[in-house]
Each structure stands twice: as C-alpha cells, then as structure tokens.
Scaffold this motif. Sequence first.
Motif, PDB file in Angstrom:
ATOM      1  N   VAL A 190      63.543 -42.016 -44.958  1.00 59.13           N
ATOM      2  CA  VAL A 190      64.993 -41.938 -45.159  1.00 59.13           C
ATOM      3  C   VAL A 190      65.300 -41.748 -46.643  1.00 59.13           C
ATOM      4  N   ARG A 191      64.584 -42.438 -47.508  1.00 61.78           N
ATOM      5  CA  ARG A 191      64.828 -42.296 -48.951  1.00 61.78           C
ATOM      6  C   ARG A 191      64.538 -40.875 -49.432  1.00 61.78           C
ATOM      7  N   ASP A 192      63.650 -40.177 -48.763  1.00 59.75           N
ATOM      8  CA  ASP A 192      63.261 -38.822 -49.193  1.00 59.75           C
ATOM      9  C   ASP A 192      64.184 -37.735 -48.629  1.00 59.75           C
ATOM     10  N   THR A 193      65.198 -38.108 -47.859  1.00 53.96           N
ATOM     11  CA  THR A 193      66.084 -37.089 -47.292  1.00 53.96           C
ATOM     12  C   THR A 193      66.921 -36.431 -48.391  1.00 53.96           C
ATOM     13  N   THR A 194      67.388 -35.230 -48.097  1.00 49.99           N
ATOM     14  CA  THR A 194      68.273 -34.501 -49.000  1.00 49.99           C
ATOM     15  C   THR A 194      69.613 -34.302 -48.314  1.00 49.99           C
ATOM     16  N   LEU A 195      70.588 -33.776 -49.040  1.00 48.06           N
ATOM     17  CA  LEU A 195      71.900 -33.538 -48.446  1.00 48.06           C
ATOM     18  C   LEU A 195      71.825 -32.543 -47.301  1.00 48.06           C
ATOM     19  N   ALA A 196      70.856 -31.619 -47.343  1.00 50.77           N
ATOM     20  CA  ALA A 196      70.713 -30.666 -46.246  1.00 50.77           C
ATOM     21  C   ALA A 196      70.337 -31.358 -44.947  1.00 50.77           C
ATOM     22  N   ASP A 197      69.785 -32.581 -45.027  1.00 49.34           N
ATOM     23  CA  ASP A 197      69.470 -33.341 -43.809  1.00 49.34           C
ATOM     24  C   ASP A 197      70.715 -33.991 -43.213  1.00 49.34           C
ATOM     25  N   TRP A 198      71.734 -34.250 -44.039  1.00 48.08           N
ATOM     26  CA  TRP A 198      72.900 -34.988 -43.591  1.00 48.08           C
ATOM     27  C   TRP A 198      74.115 -34.112 -43.345  1.00 48.08           C
ATOM     28  N   ASP A 236      74.794 -36.606 -56.070  1.00 52.17           N
ATOM     29  CA  ASP A 236      73.814 -37.691 -56.027  1.00 52.17           C
ATOM     30  C   ASP A 236      74.435 -38.940 -55.405  1.00 52.17           C
ATOM     31  N   ASP A 237      75.668 -39.233 -55.787  1.00 50.24           N
ATOM     32  CA  ASP A 237      76.335 -40.404 -55.201  1.00 50.24           C
ATOM     33  C   ASP A 237      76.571 -40.220 -53.713  1.00 50.24           C
ATOM     34  N   LEU A 238      76.914 -38.991 -53.295  1.00 46.27           N
ATOM     35  CA  LEU A 238      77.114 -38.735 -51.868  1.00 46.27           C
ATOM     36  C   LEU A 238      75.818 -38.956 -51.107  1.00 46.27           C
ATOM     37  N   LEU A 239      74.712 -38.413 -51.637  1.00 46.75           N
ATOM     38  CA  LEU A 239      73.421 -38.611 -50.976  1.00 46.75           C
ATOM     39  C   LEU A 239      73.064 -40.087 -50.929  1.00 46.75           C
ATOM     40  N   ASP A 240      73.321 -40.808 -52.024  1.00 46.85           N
ATOM     41  CA  ASP A 240      73.004 -42.237 -52.038  1.00 46.85           C
ATOM     42  C   ASP A 240      73.781 -42.984 -50.955  1.00 46.85           C
ATOM     43  N   SER A 241      75.026 -42.566 -50.717  1.00 42.73           N
ATOM     44  CA  SER A 241      75.821 -43.260 -49.697  1.00 42.73           C
ATOM     45  C   SER A 241      75.226 -43.051 -48.313  1.00 42.73           C
ATOM     46  N   TYR A 242      74.734 -41.839 -48.031  1.00 43.21           N
ATOM     47  CA  TYR A 242      74.067 -41.597 -46.755  1.00 43.21           C
ATOM     48  C   TYR A 242      72.775 -42.416 -46.648  1.00 43.21           C
ATOM     49  N   ILE A 243      71.971 -42.398 -47.714  1.00 43.02           N
ATOM     50  CA  ILE A 243      70.679 -43.087 -47.664  1.00 43.02           C
ATOM     51  C   ILE A 243      70.878 -44.593 -47.529  1.00 43.02           C
ATOM     52  N   ASP A 244      71.806 -45.152 -48.293  1.00 41.91           N
ATOM     53  CA  ASP A 244      72.021 -46.603 -48.220  1.00 41.91           C
ATOM     54  C   ASP A 244      72.402 -47.031 -46.808  1.00 41.91           C
ATOM     55  N   ARG A 245      73.282 -46.280 -46.165  1.00 45.25           N
ATOM     56  CA  ARG A 245      73.660 -46.628 -44.797  1.00 45.25           C
ATOM     57  C   ARG A 245      72.522 -46.342 -43.829  1.00 45.25           C
ATOM     58  N   LEU A 288      69.322 -46.624 -44.422  1.00 43.54           N
ATOM     59  CA  LEU A 288      68.303 -47.663 -44.531  1.00 43.54           C
ATOM     60  C   LEU A 288      68.657 -48.878 -43.685  1.00 43.54           C
ATOM     61  N   GLU A 289      69.949 -49.121 -43.512  1.00 40.32           N
ATOM     62  CA  GLU A 289      70.379 -50.248 -42.694  1.00 40.32           C
ATOM     63  C   GLU A 289      70.148 -50.003 -41.204  1.00 40.32           C
ATOM     64  N   GLN A 290      69.967 -48.738 -40.819  1.00 40.97           N
ATOM     65  CA  GLN A 290      69.874 -48.403 -39.404  1.00 40.97           C
ATOM     66  C   GLN A 290      68.469 -47.993 -38.970  1.00 40.97           C
ATOM     67  N   VAL A 291      67.529 -47.923 -39.882  1.00 43.79           N
ATOM     68  CA  VAL A 291      66.177 -47.499 -39.516  1.00 43.79           C
ATOM     69  C   VAL A 291      65.287 -48.722 -39.337  1.00 43.79           C
ATOM     70  N   GLY A 292      64.394 -48.667 -38.359  1.00 46.21           N
ATOM     71  CA  GLY A 292      63.493 -49.766 -38.080  1.00 46.21           C
ATOM     72  C   GLY A 292      62.097 -49.243 -37.776  1.00 46.21           C
ATOM     73  N   PRO A 293      61.245 -50.059 -37.221  1.00 44.83           N
ATOM     74  CA  PRO A 293      59.859 -49.644 -36.950  1.00 44.83           C
ATOM     75  C   PRO A 293      59.746 -48.566 -35.887  1.00 44.83           C
ATOM     76  N   TYR A 294      60.797 -48.344 -35.102  1.00 46.09           N
ATOM     77  CA  TYR A 294      60.766 -47.314 -34.075  1.00 46.09           C
ATOM     78  C   TYR A 294      61.684 -46.136 -34.415  1.00 46.09           C
ATOM     79  N   GLY A 295      62.179 -46.090 -35.643  1.00 47.87           N
ATOM     80  CA  GLY A 295      63.068 -45.004 -36.030  1.00 47.87           C
ATOM     81  C   GLY A 295      64.506 -45.471 -36.060  1.00 47.87           C
ATOM     82  N   TRP A 296      65.419 -44.546 -35.747  1.00 45.52           N
ATOM     83  CA  TRP A 296      66.838 -44.893 -35.759  1.00 45.52           C
ATOM     84  C   TRP A 296      67.157 -45.862 -34.624  1.00 45.52           C
ATOM     85  N   GLY A 297      67.777 -46.957 -34.948  1.00 42.37           N
ATOM     86  CA  GLY A 297      68.181 -47.917 -33.925  1.00 42.37           C
ATOM     87  C   GLY A 297      66.990 -48.330 -33.090  1.00 42.37           C
ATOM     88  N   SER A 298      67.041 -48.026 -31.788  1.00 40.07           N
ATOM     89  CA  SER A 298      65.951 -48.364 -30.881  1.00 40.07           C
ATOM     90  C   SER A 298      64.908 -47.259 -30.819  1.00 40.07           C
TER      91      SER A 298
END
Length: 622
Positions: free
Chosen positions: A267-275, A55-64, A66-76
């Motif tokens: 992004v919050r709904d992703t699982t470890l299989a996504d990462w 759970d902590d590993l998944l949270d680390s992926y999700i937290d990072r 969330l910082e990279q997702v915007g209205p157009y998806g990842w980055g640009s």
Amino acid sequence: MSLRRFTTTVAATTTLAAAVGVGYLLGDDSGRTTPPASAPIALANADLAVAASCDDLLDSYIDRGLEQVGPYGWGSGIVMFDAAGGDAEMSSPTASGVQRAAGSTVKTSRSTSNESGTNVQELGVDESDVVKVAGPLLLRMRDGELLAYDVSGDEPSLLSTTRIEDSRGHGLLGDLGGELLLVGGRAVVLGTSPDGLDTTITTVDLADPTSPSIVDATTVRGRASAVRLHGDVVRVVLQTGLPELDFSYPDGTFGQVRARLRNRALVRDTTLADWLPSIGGEPAVDCSDVAVPDDETVALGTTTVIAFDPAEPTERSTTAVATDSDTAYFSTDRFYLAAGGPQWGMWGDCMDCRIGPGTTSGTTPLYAFALDGVETTYVASGEVEGTIADRWSMDAVGGSLRVAVGPSSETGNFNSVITLREDGSSLVEDGRVDDLGVDEQIKSVRWFDDLAIVVTFRQTDPLYAIDLSDPAAPRLLGELKIPGFSEYLHPLGEHRLIGMGQDATLDGMTRGAQAALFDVTDLTDPRQIDVVRYDRETWAGAASDPRQFTWLPEQRVALTVVSQGWSGTTGWVSVLSLDDGSMTNRMVEVEHGSDVAQVRLVPLSSGKVALVTGEDVSFFSV
C-alpha cells in the motif's frame, strides 16, 4: 471545486487555480493552506477539502489504505465493488397533477420517457440504455456491437453493425456495460470490461447510419456506474475502488504478522495512478480537482465525473471526490453524491440497476455540485443520519434537496424523509418527517414537485403520502397498509399510481410478482383499487431496472417485463390495460435465459412500439 480539461493524451490545462487565484487552496485544521477571505469563490468547507499538493493527496489515500489492509489484503481479503442503484419512471405528458384532499393539486413526477425512448428519472436528463431511438432510427447494443435499424417501414430493417472495442482492440461484453446515449447524430457508447475495472467511452458518427464511423475510443481505468445527458453534455460517473495489489496471505507460525507487514508495504508503494481513474497509466484527473472528505469513515476510493460534448469527444473535464460511492443523483442543474461506508460484494451487470443495500455507515455525507455546460462545480456539503438506499431516494426541486433515509446506528428503528437547503457551502436540514415504517425497509420512493410517496415493507406494505409543499414543514398526509410491496411506482395521470413488486402473505413471505393499482385522489386516504398477481416465483423486471417498464398514456396501457426461473429463465411482456379503475392482463412470452434482462419496449414517433429482445427487433402488438 472547479474543473480541468484534458485531451486523451492527458495534456492538462488546470482551471482550478484560475477560479480562485493562482496558488490558493482551501483547507482545514490539518495545516493545509487557506486562501485570503477575498478569494472569489469558496471551494470547500470543513467536510470537503483540496490537498495542498499531489504528494499530500497520495498520502491521504495511503494513510487511509493502511488502516484497511490486513494479512489477507483489503478488509477480509475480498476486493470491494459497489452495485449501481436505479429506479426510474415515466408519466403521461398530459398529466397535470395529483389531487390533494384539500382540493389543491400537486404536480405529478417530473420523470418521463423522453424522445430517446428510455424511462428516465428526470425530465430533460437522459440516461444510458441498451436501446435509443431518434425518429425512424433505432440503435441498440448487443454483444459488444452497435446495431442501427430503420423502424419507419412495416418491419424494422437492419442498416449497419459496428463492432465496439476498447483502445487495445478487445471487444466489449454487452451484459457488462454496452449502453449508449444518442446526441446530435452521434452515439456515445459505454462499455465495461469483464472484470469491471475499465470503461471504454466510444463516440460514433451516425451521419450515415448505413456506414457509421468511430470518431474516438478512450479506455479509462474505472467502472462507469451512471451516465447522464444534460443538453449536449454527456456526464459519466466513474468509480475507482481499492487498488488491485499482489497481496500476501498468512503461512506458517508468524504468517499473519509477515503477511500484514508485506501488504502494508504494498500500500505504501502505490502511486496516484492506482487510486485515480487513469488513461494509459496516467491519472485522468488533476490532483487539484480531487476533493478529500474530512470523514474518514466513508468508503475509500475515488468517484469521478467526466463531462464532454460528443461534438468534441477528446476534450473533457473532470472533477472527483476521494470516496467510492455509486449513490449518485442528477437533477437538471445539480449532481449529488451520497458517500457511505464500505460495501463488500460484487458489482451489478448493468448500469443504474437496483442491487446493493445502499450506504452502510450510521451517518451519510452528501456532496452537491452545480452543473453548467461541461462544468461540474462543488458548491455545498452536509450529512444526514441514516442510510440512503439508492439514487431514487434523493430528489431536488426549487432549491430543496429531499432525501428518504432508512435506519442506522445513529437513528431510531424507523424511516424518514428529510429536506435540506443550501446555506452558503453547507447543506442544512430544513425539515423532516419521521416514524415511517417502524422496523421496516424502504422499498420504493416516488417524488413529485411537492409530494413524496414512500413504500416500506416487513410484513405488510405501508404506502405513505407526504406533503412537501413547505420544505421546512413536511407532513404525513395519509397511509395505506396492504400485503406485499411495490418496488417501483409509476404515475398514471392525475389520480392513479401503479406499483410493480411482490405479492406476500400476511406474515411477510413473498409469493410472486404483482402489479398494484392505487387511487391517490385523496392523499389522506390512498387506496389500492386493483391488483394483478403473477405466478409463484416470478419477478417484475422494473423492480431492479425500471427501463423494463413502459407507459402508453394514449392507450392507457402499461407494458412491463415479468420473468420466472433460475436454471431456465422465461420472460414475458405483461400487457396491463387500464379501464375505469381496473386492470386486465395479457402475457406474451418473448425471451429466455439471460437475454430477458435485455428486453425493452420502446415507443416510436410513428405510434408503434418496438420490442427489443436479445437477438431481434420487431414491432409489438399492444
């Protein structure tokens, strides 16, 4: 970090806990648990830690994430893929050293063409390629098929054709993977799906090369960026980038706000299989074998090393770092991963080709792993200020890691060579040479046991010779400035180097491919003694894929691929004959179109040279 073994059904037997005592995890100031000081080994330092739970590993992926997702998806809005870098070389087996000005010798590069016929980075570490040889047997990949040839006769004869498919029965495209290793009578074929997201690892038994049999085929979610062979152990570096999600895009007055909120929810709904790399939808690496970098500026994703013996292809071990990086260097006993910032663009169409710009953040973290059998164990980490262009900017010998770095926001406007050593679980700087090529870009690096040759370019081509005999006190010996630049350097014995690259005008405008011959007898005064200039708008294949360069030391002949054209491409073999400090060139037209990238010239044990083109295998007359 220790490893976990699994079968293709992902039945896990975790060895991490056994290595340190059940329940012990290392951590940092964030609240992760720390083992007692008496733990048998240290798994991590402040740079790299293991999450306390899945759970902590998944949270680390999700937290990072969330910082990279915007209205157009990842980055640009463009999904990130990285390009594999590579450069390789082969040296004469009779070469004993490069003469220093002071009269002592510096051993030549440890790189060579091994028995498999591939131009490799490290002696004793084979690399995947589209062609492999073993005595009279030649194997090559073509359009998703493994072809076996007998090359013992007057002409090569086809023995068998084996279609390579993924676990779903889909064929593989040869120009998007389709590379192999040859291990103890078995071929290990790596194929990448057209979208670059899946890799199929296929083991083929060649006990009867007229009737090969597929032993195992496992499809892993992740893109293979490097494949190496240490003894009988195959190691595959897999990159798993940002998950492909069904992102929304702005529409209407408040479209950007709504799209950003919905994308964050995805992004919050992703699982470890996504990462993580996965097999059949399940993670292929255990949570306790994934190290999380403390530096949150590194590219988000996962880089995984899968190791196995082809004699037992369904038993594998894995270790991973929670960052997406294709800058991976293997020595005979170490694996080094350079983690950079995000690189936005497309992946390359071959493994280990020099395409991308390298790491992009101001400081580059470095992670070191020890190699022992199928184990890949984390031992140390550190960082260098500057950028690392590709794996050939790194080298290790005698416990010293040497790195050529380019400028970044954390450096001056120059290039450097830095030496590092392992001090406990840290990689610490030992020595450095700065001010190489001010306002210029590193184009190629060639490492020797205690020497580095670095080529930079902007308008002229400075070639620097750096003494690394004392890692704590490296020093610049000499330099040479000439028009043009060498993108690939190859040792030709004790006193000569050949450079494949581009001719250029005095103001830095490139004109066409060139081959330059250098005399490095006196390293305080390196000299260019001859040059062959090819037609305008030509390219040297070795610049991006050094497997298109072959050195025949007994004949004193270099064979290299030169191409020209975009809408209609023609490929030649340039036959460069060396005699008393000069080169003569003969051009042989061999291929056209995209198949030019598949051309290989493979030395055989019989003394012949096999020419492999897109559709044919023949003998090449030197």
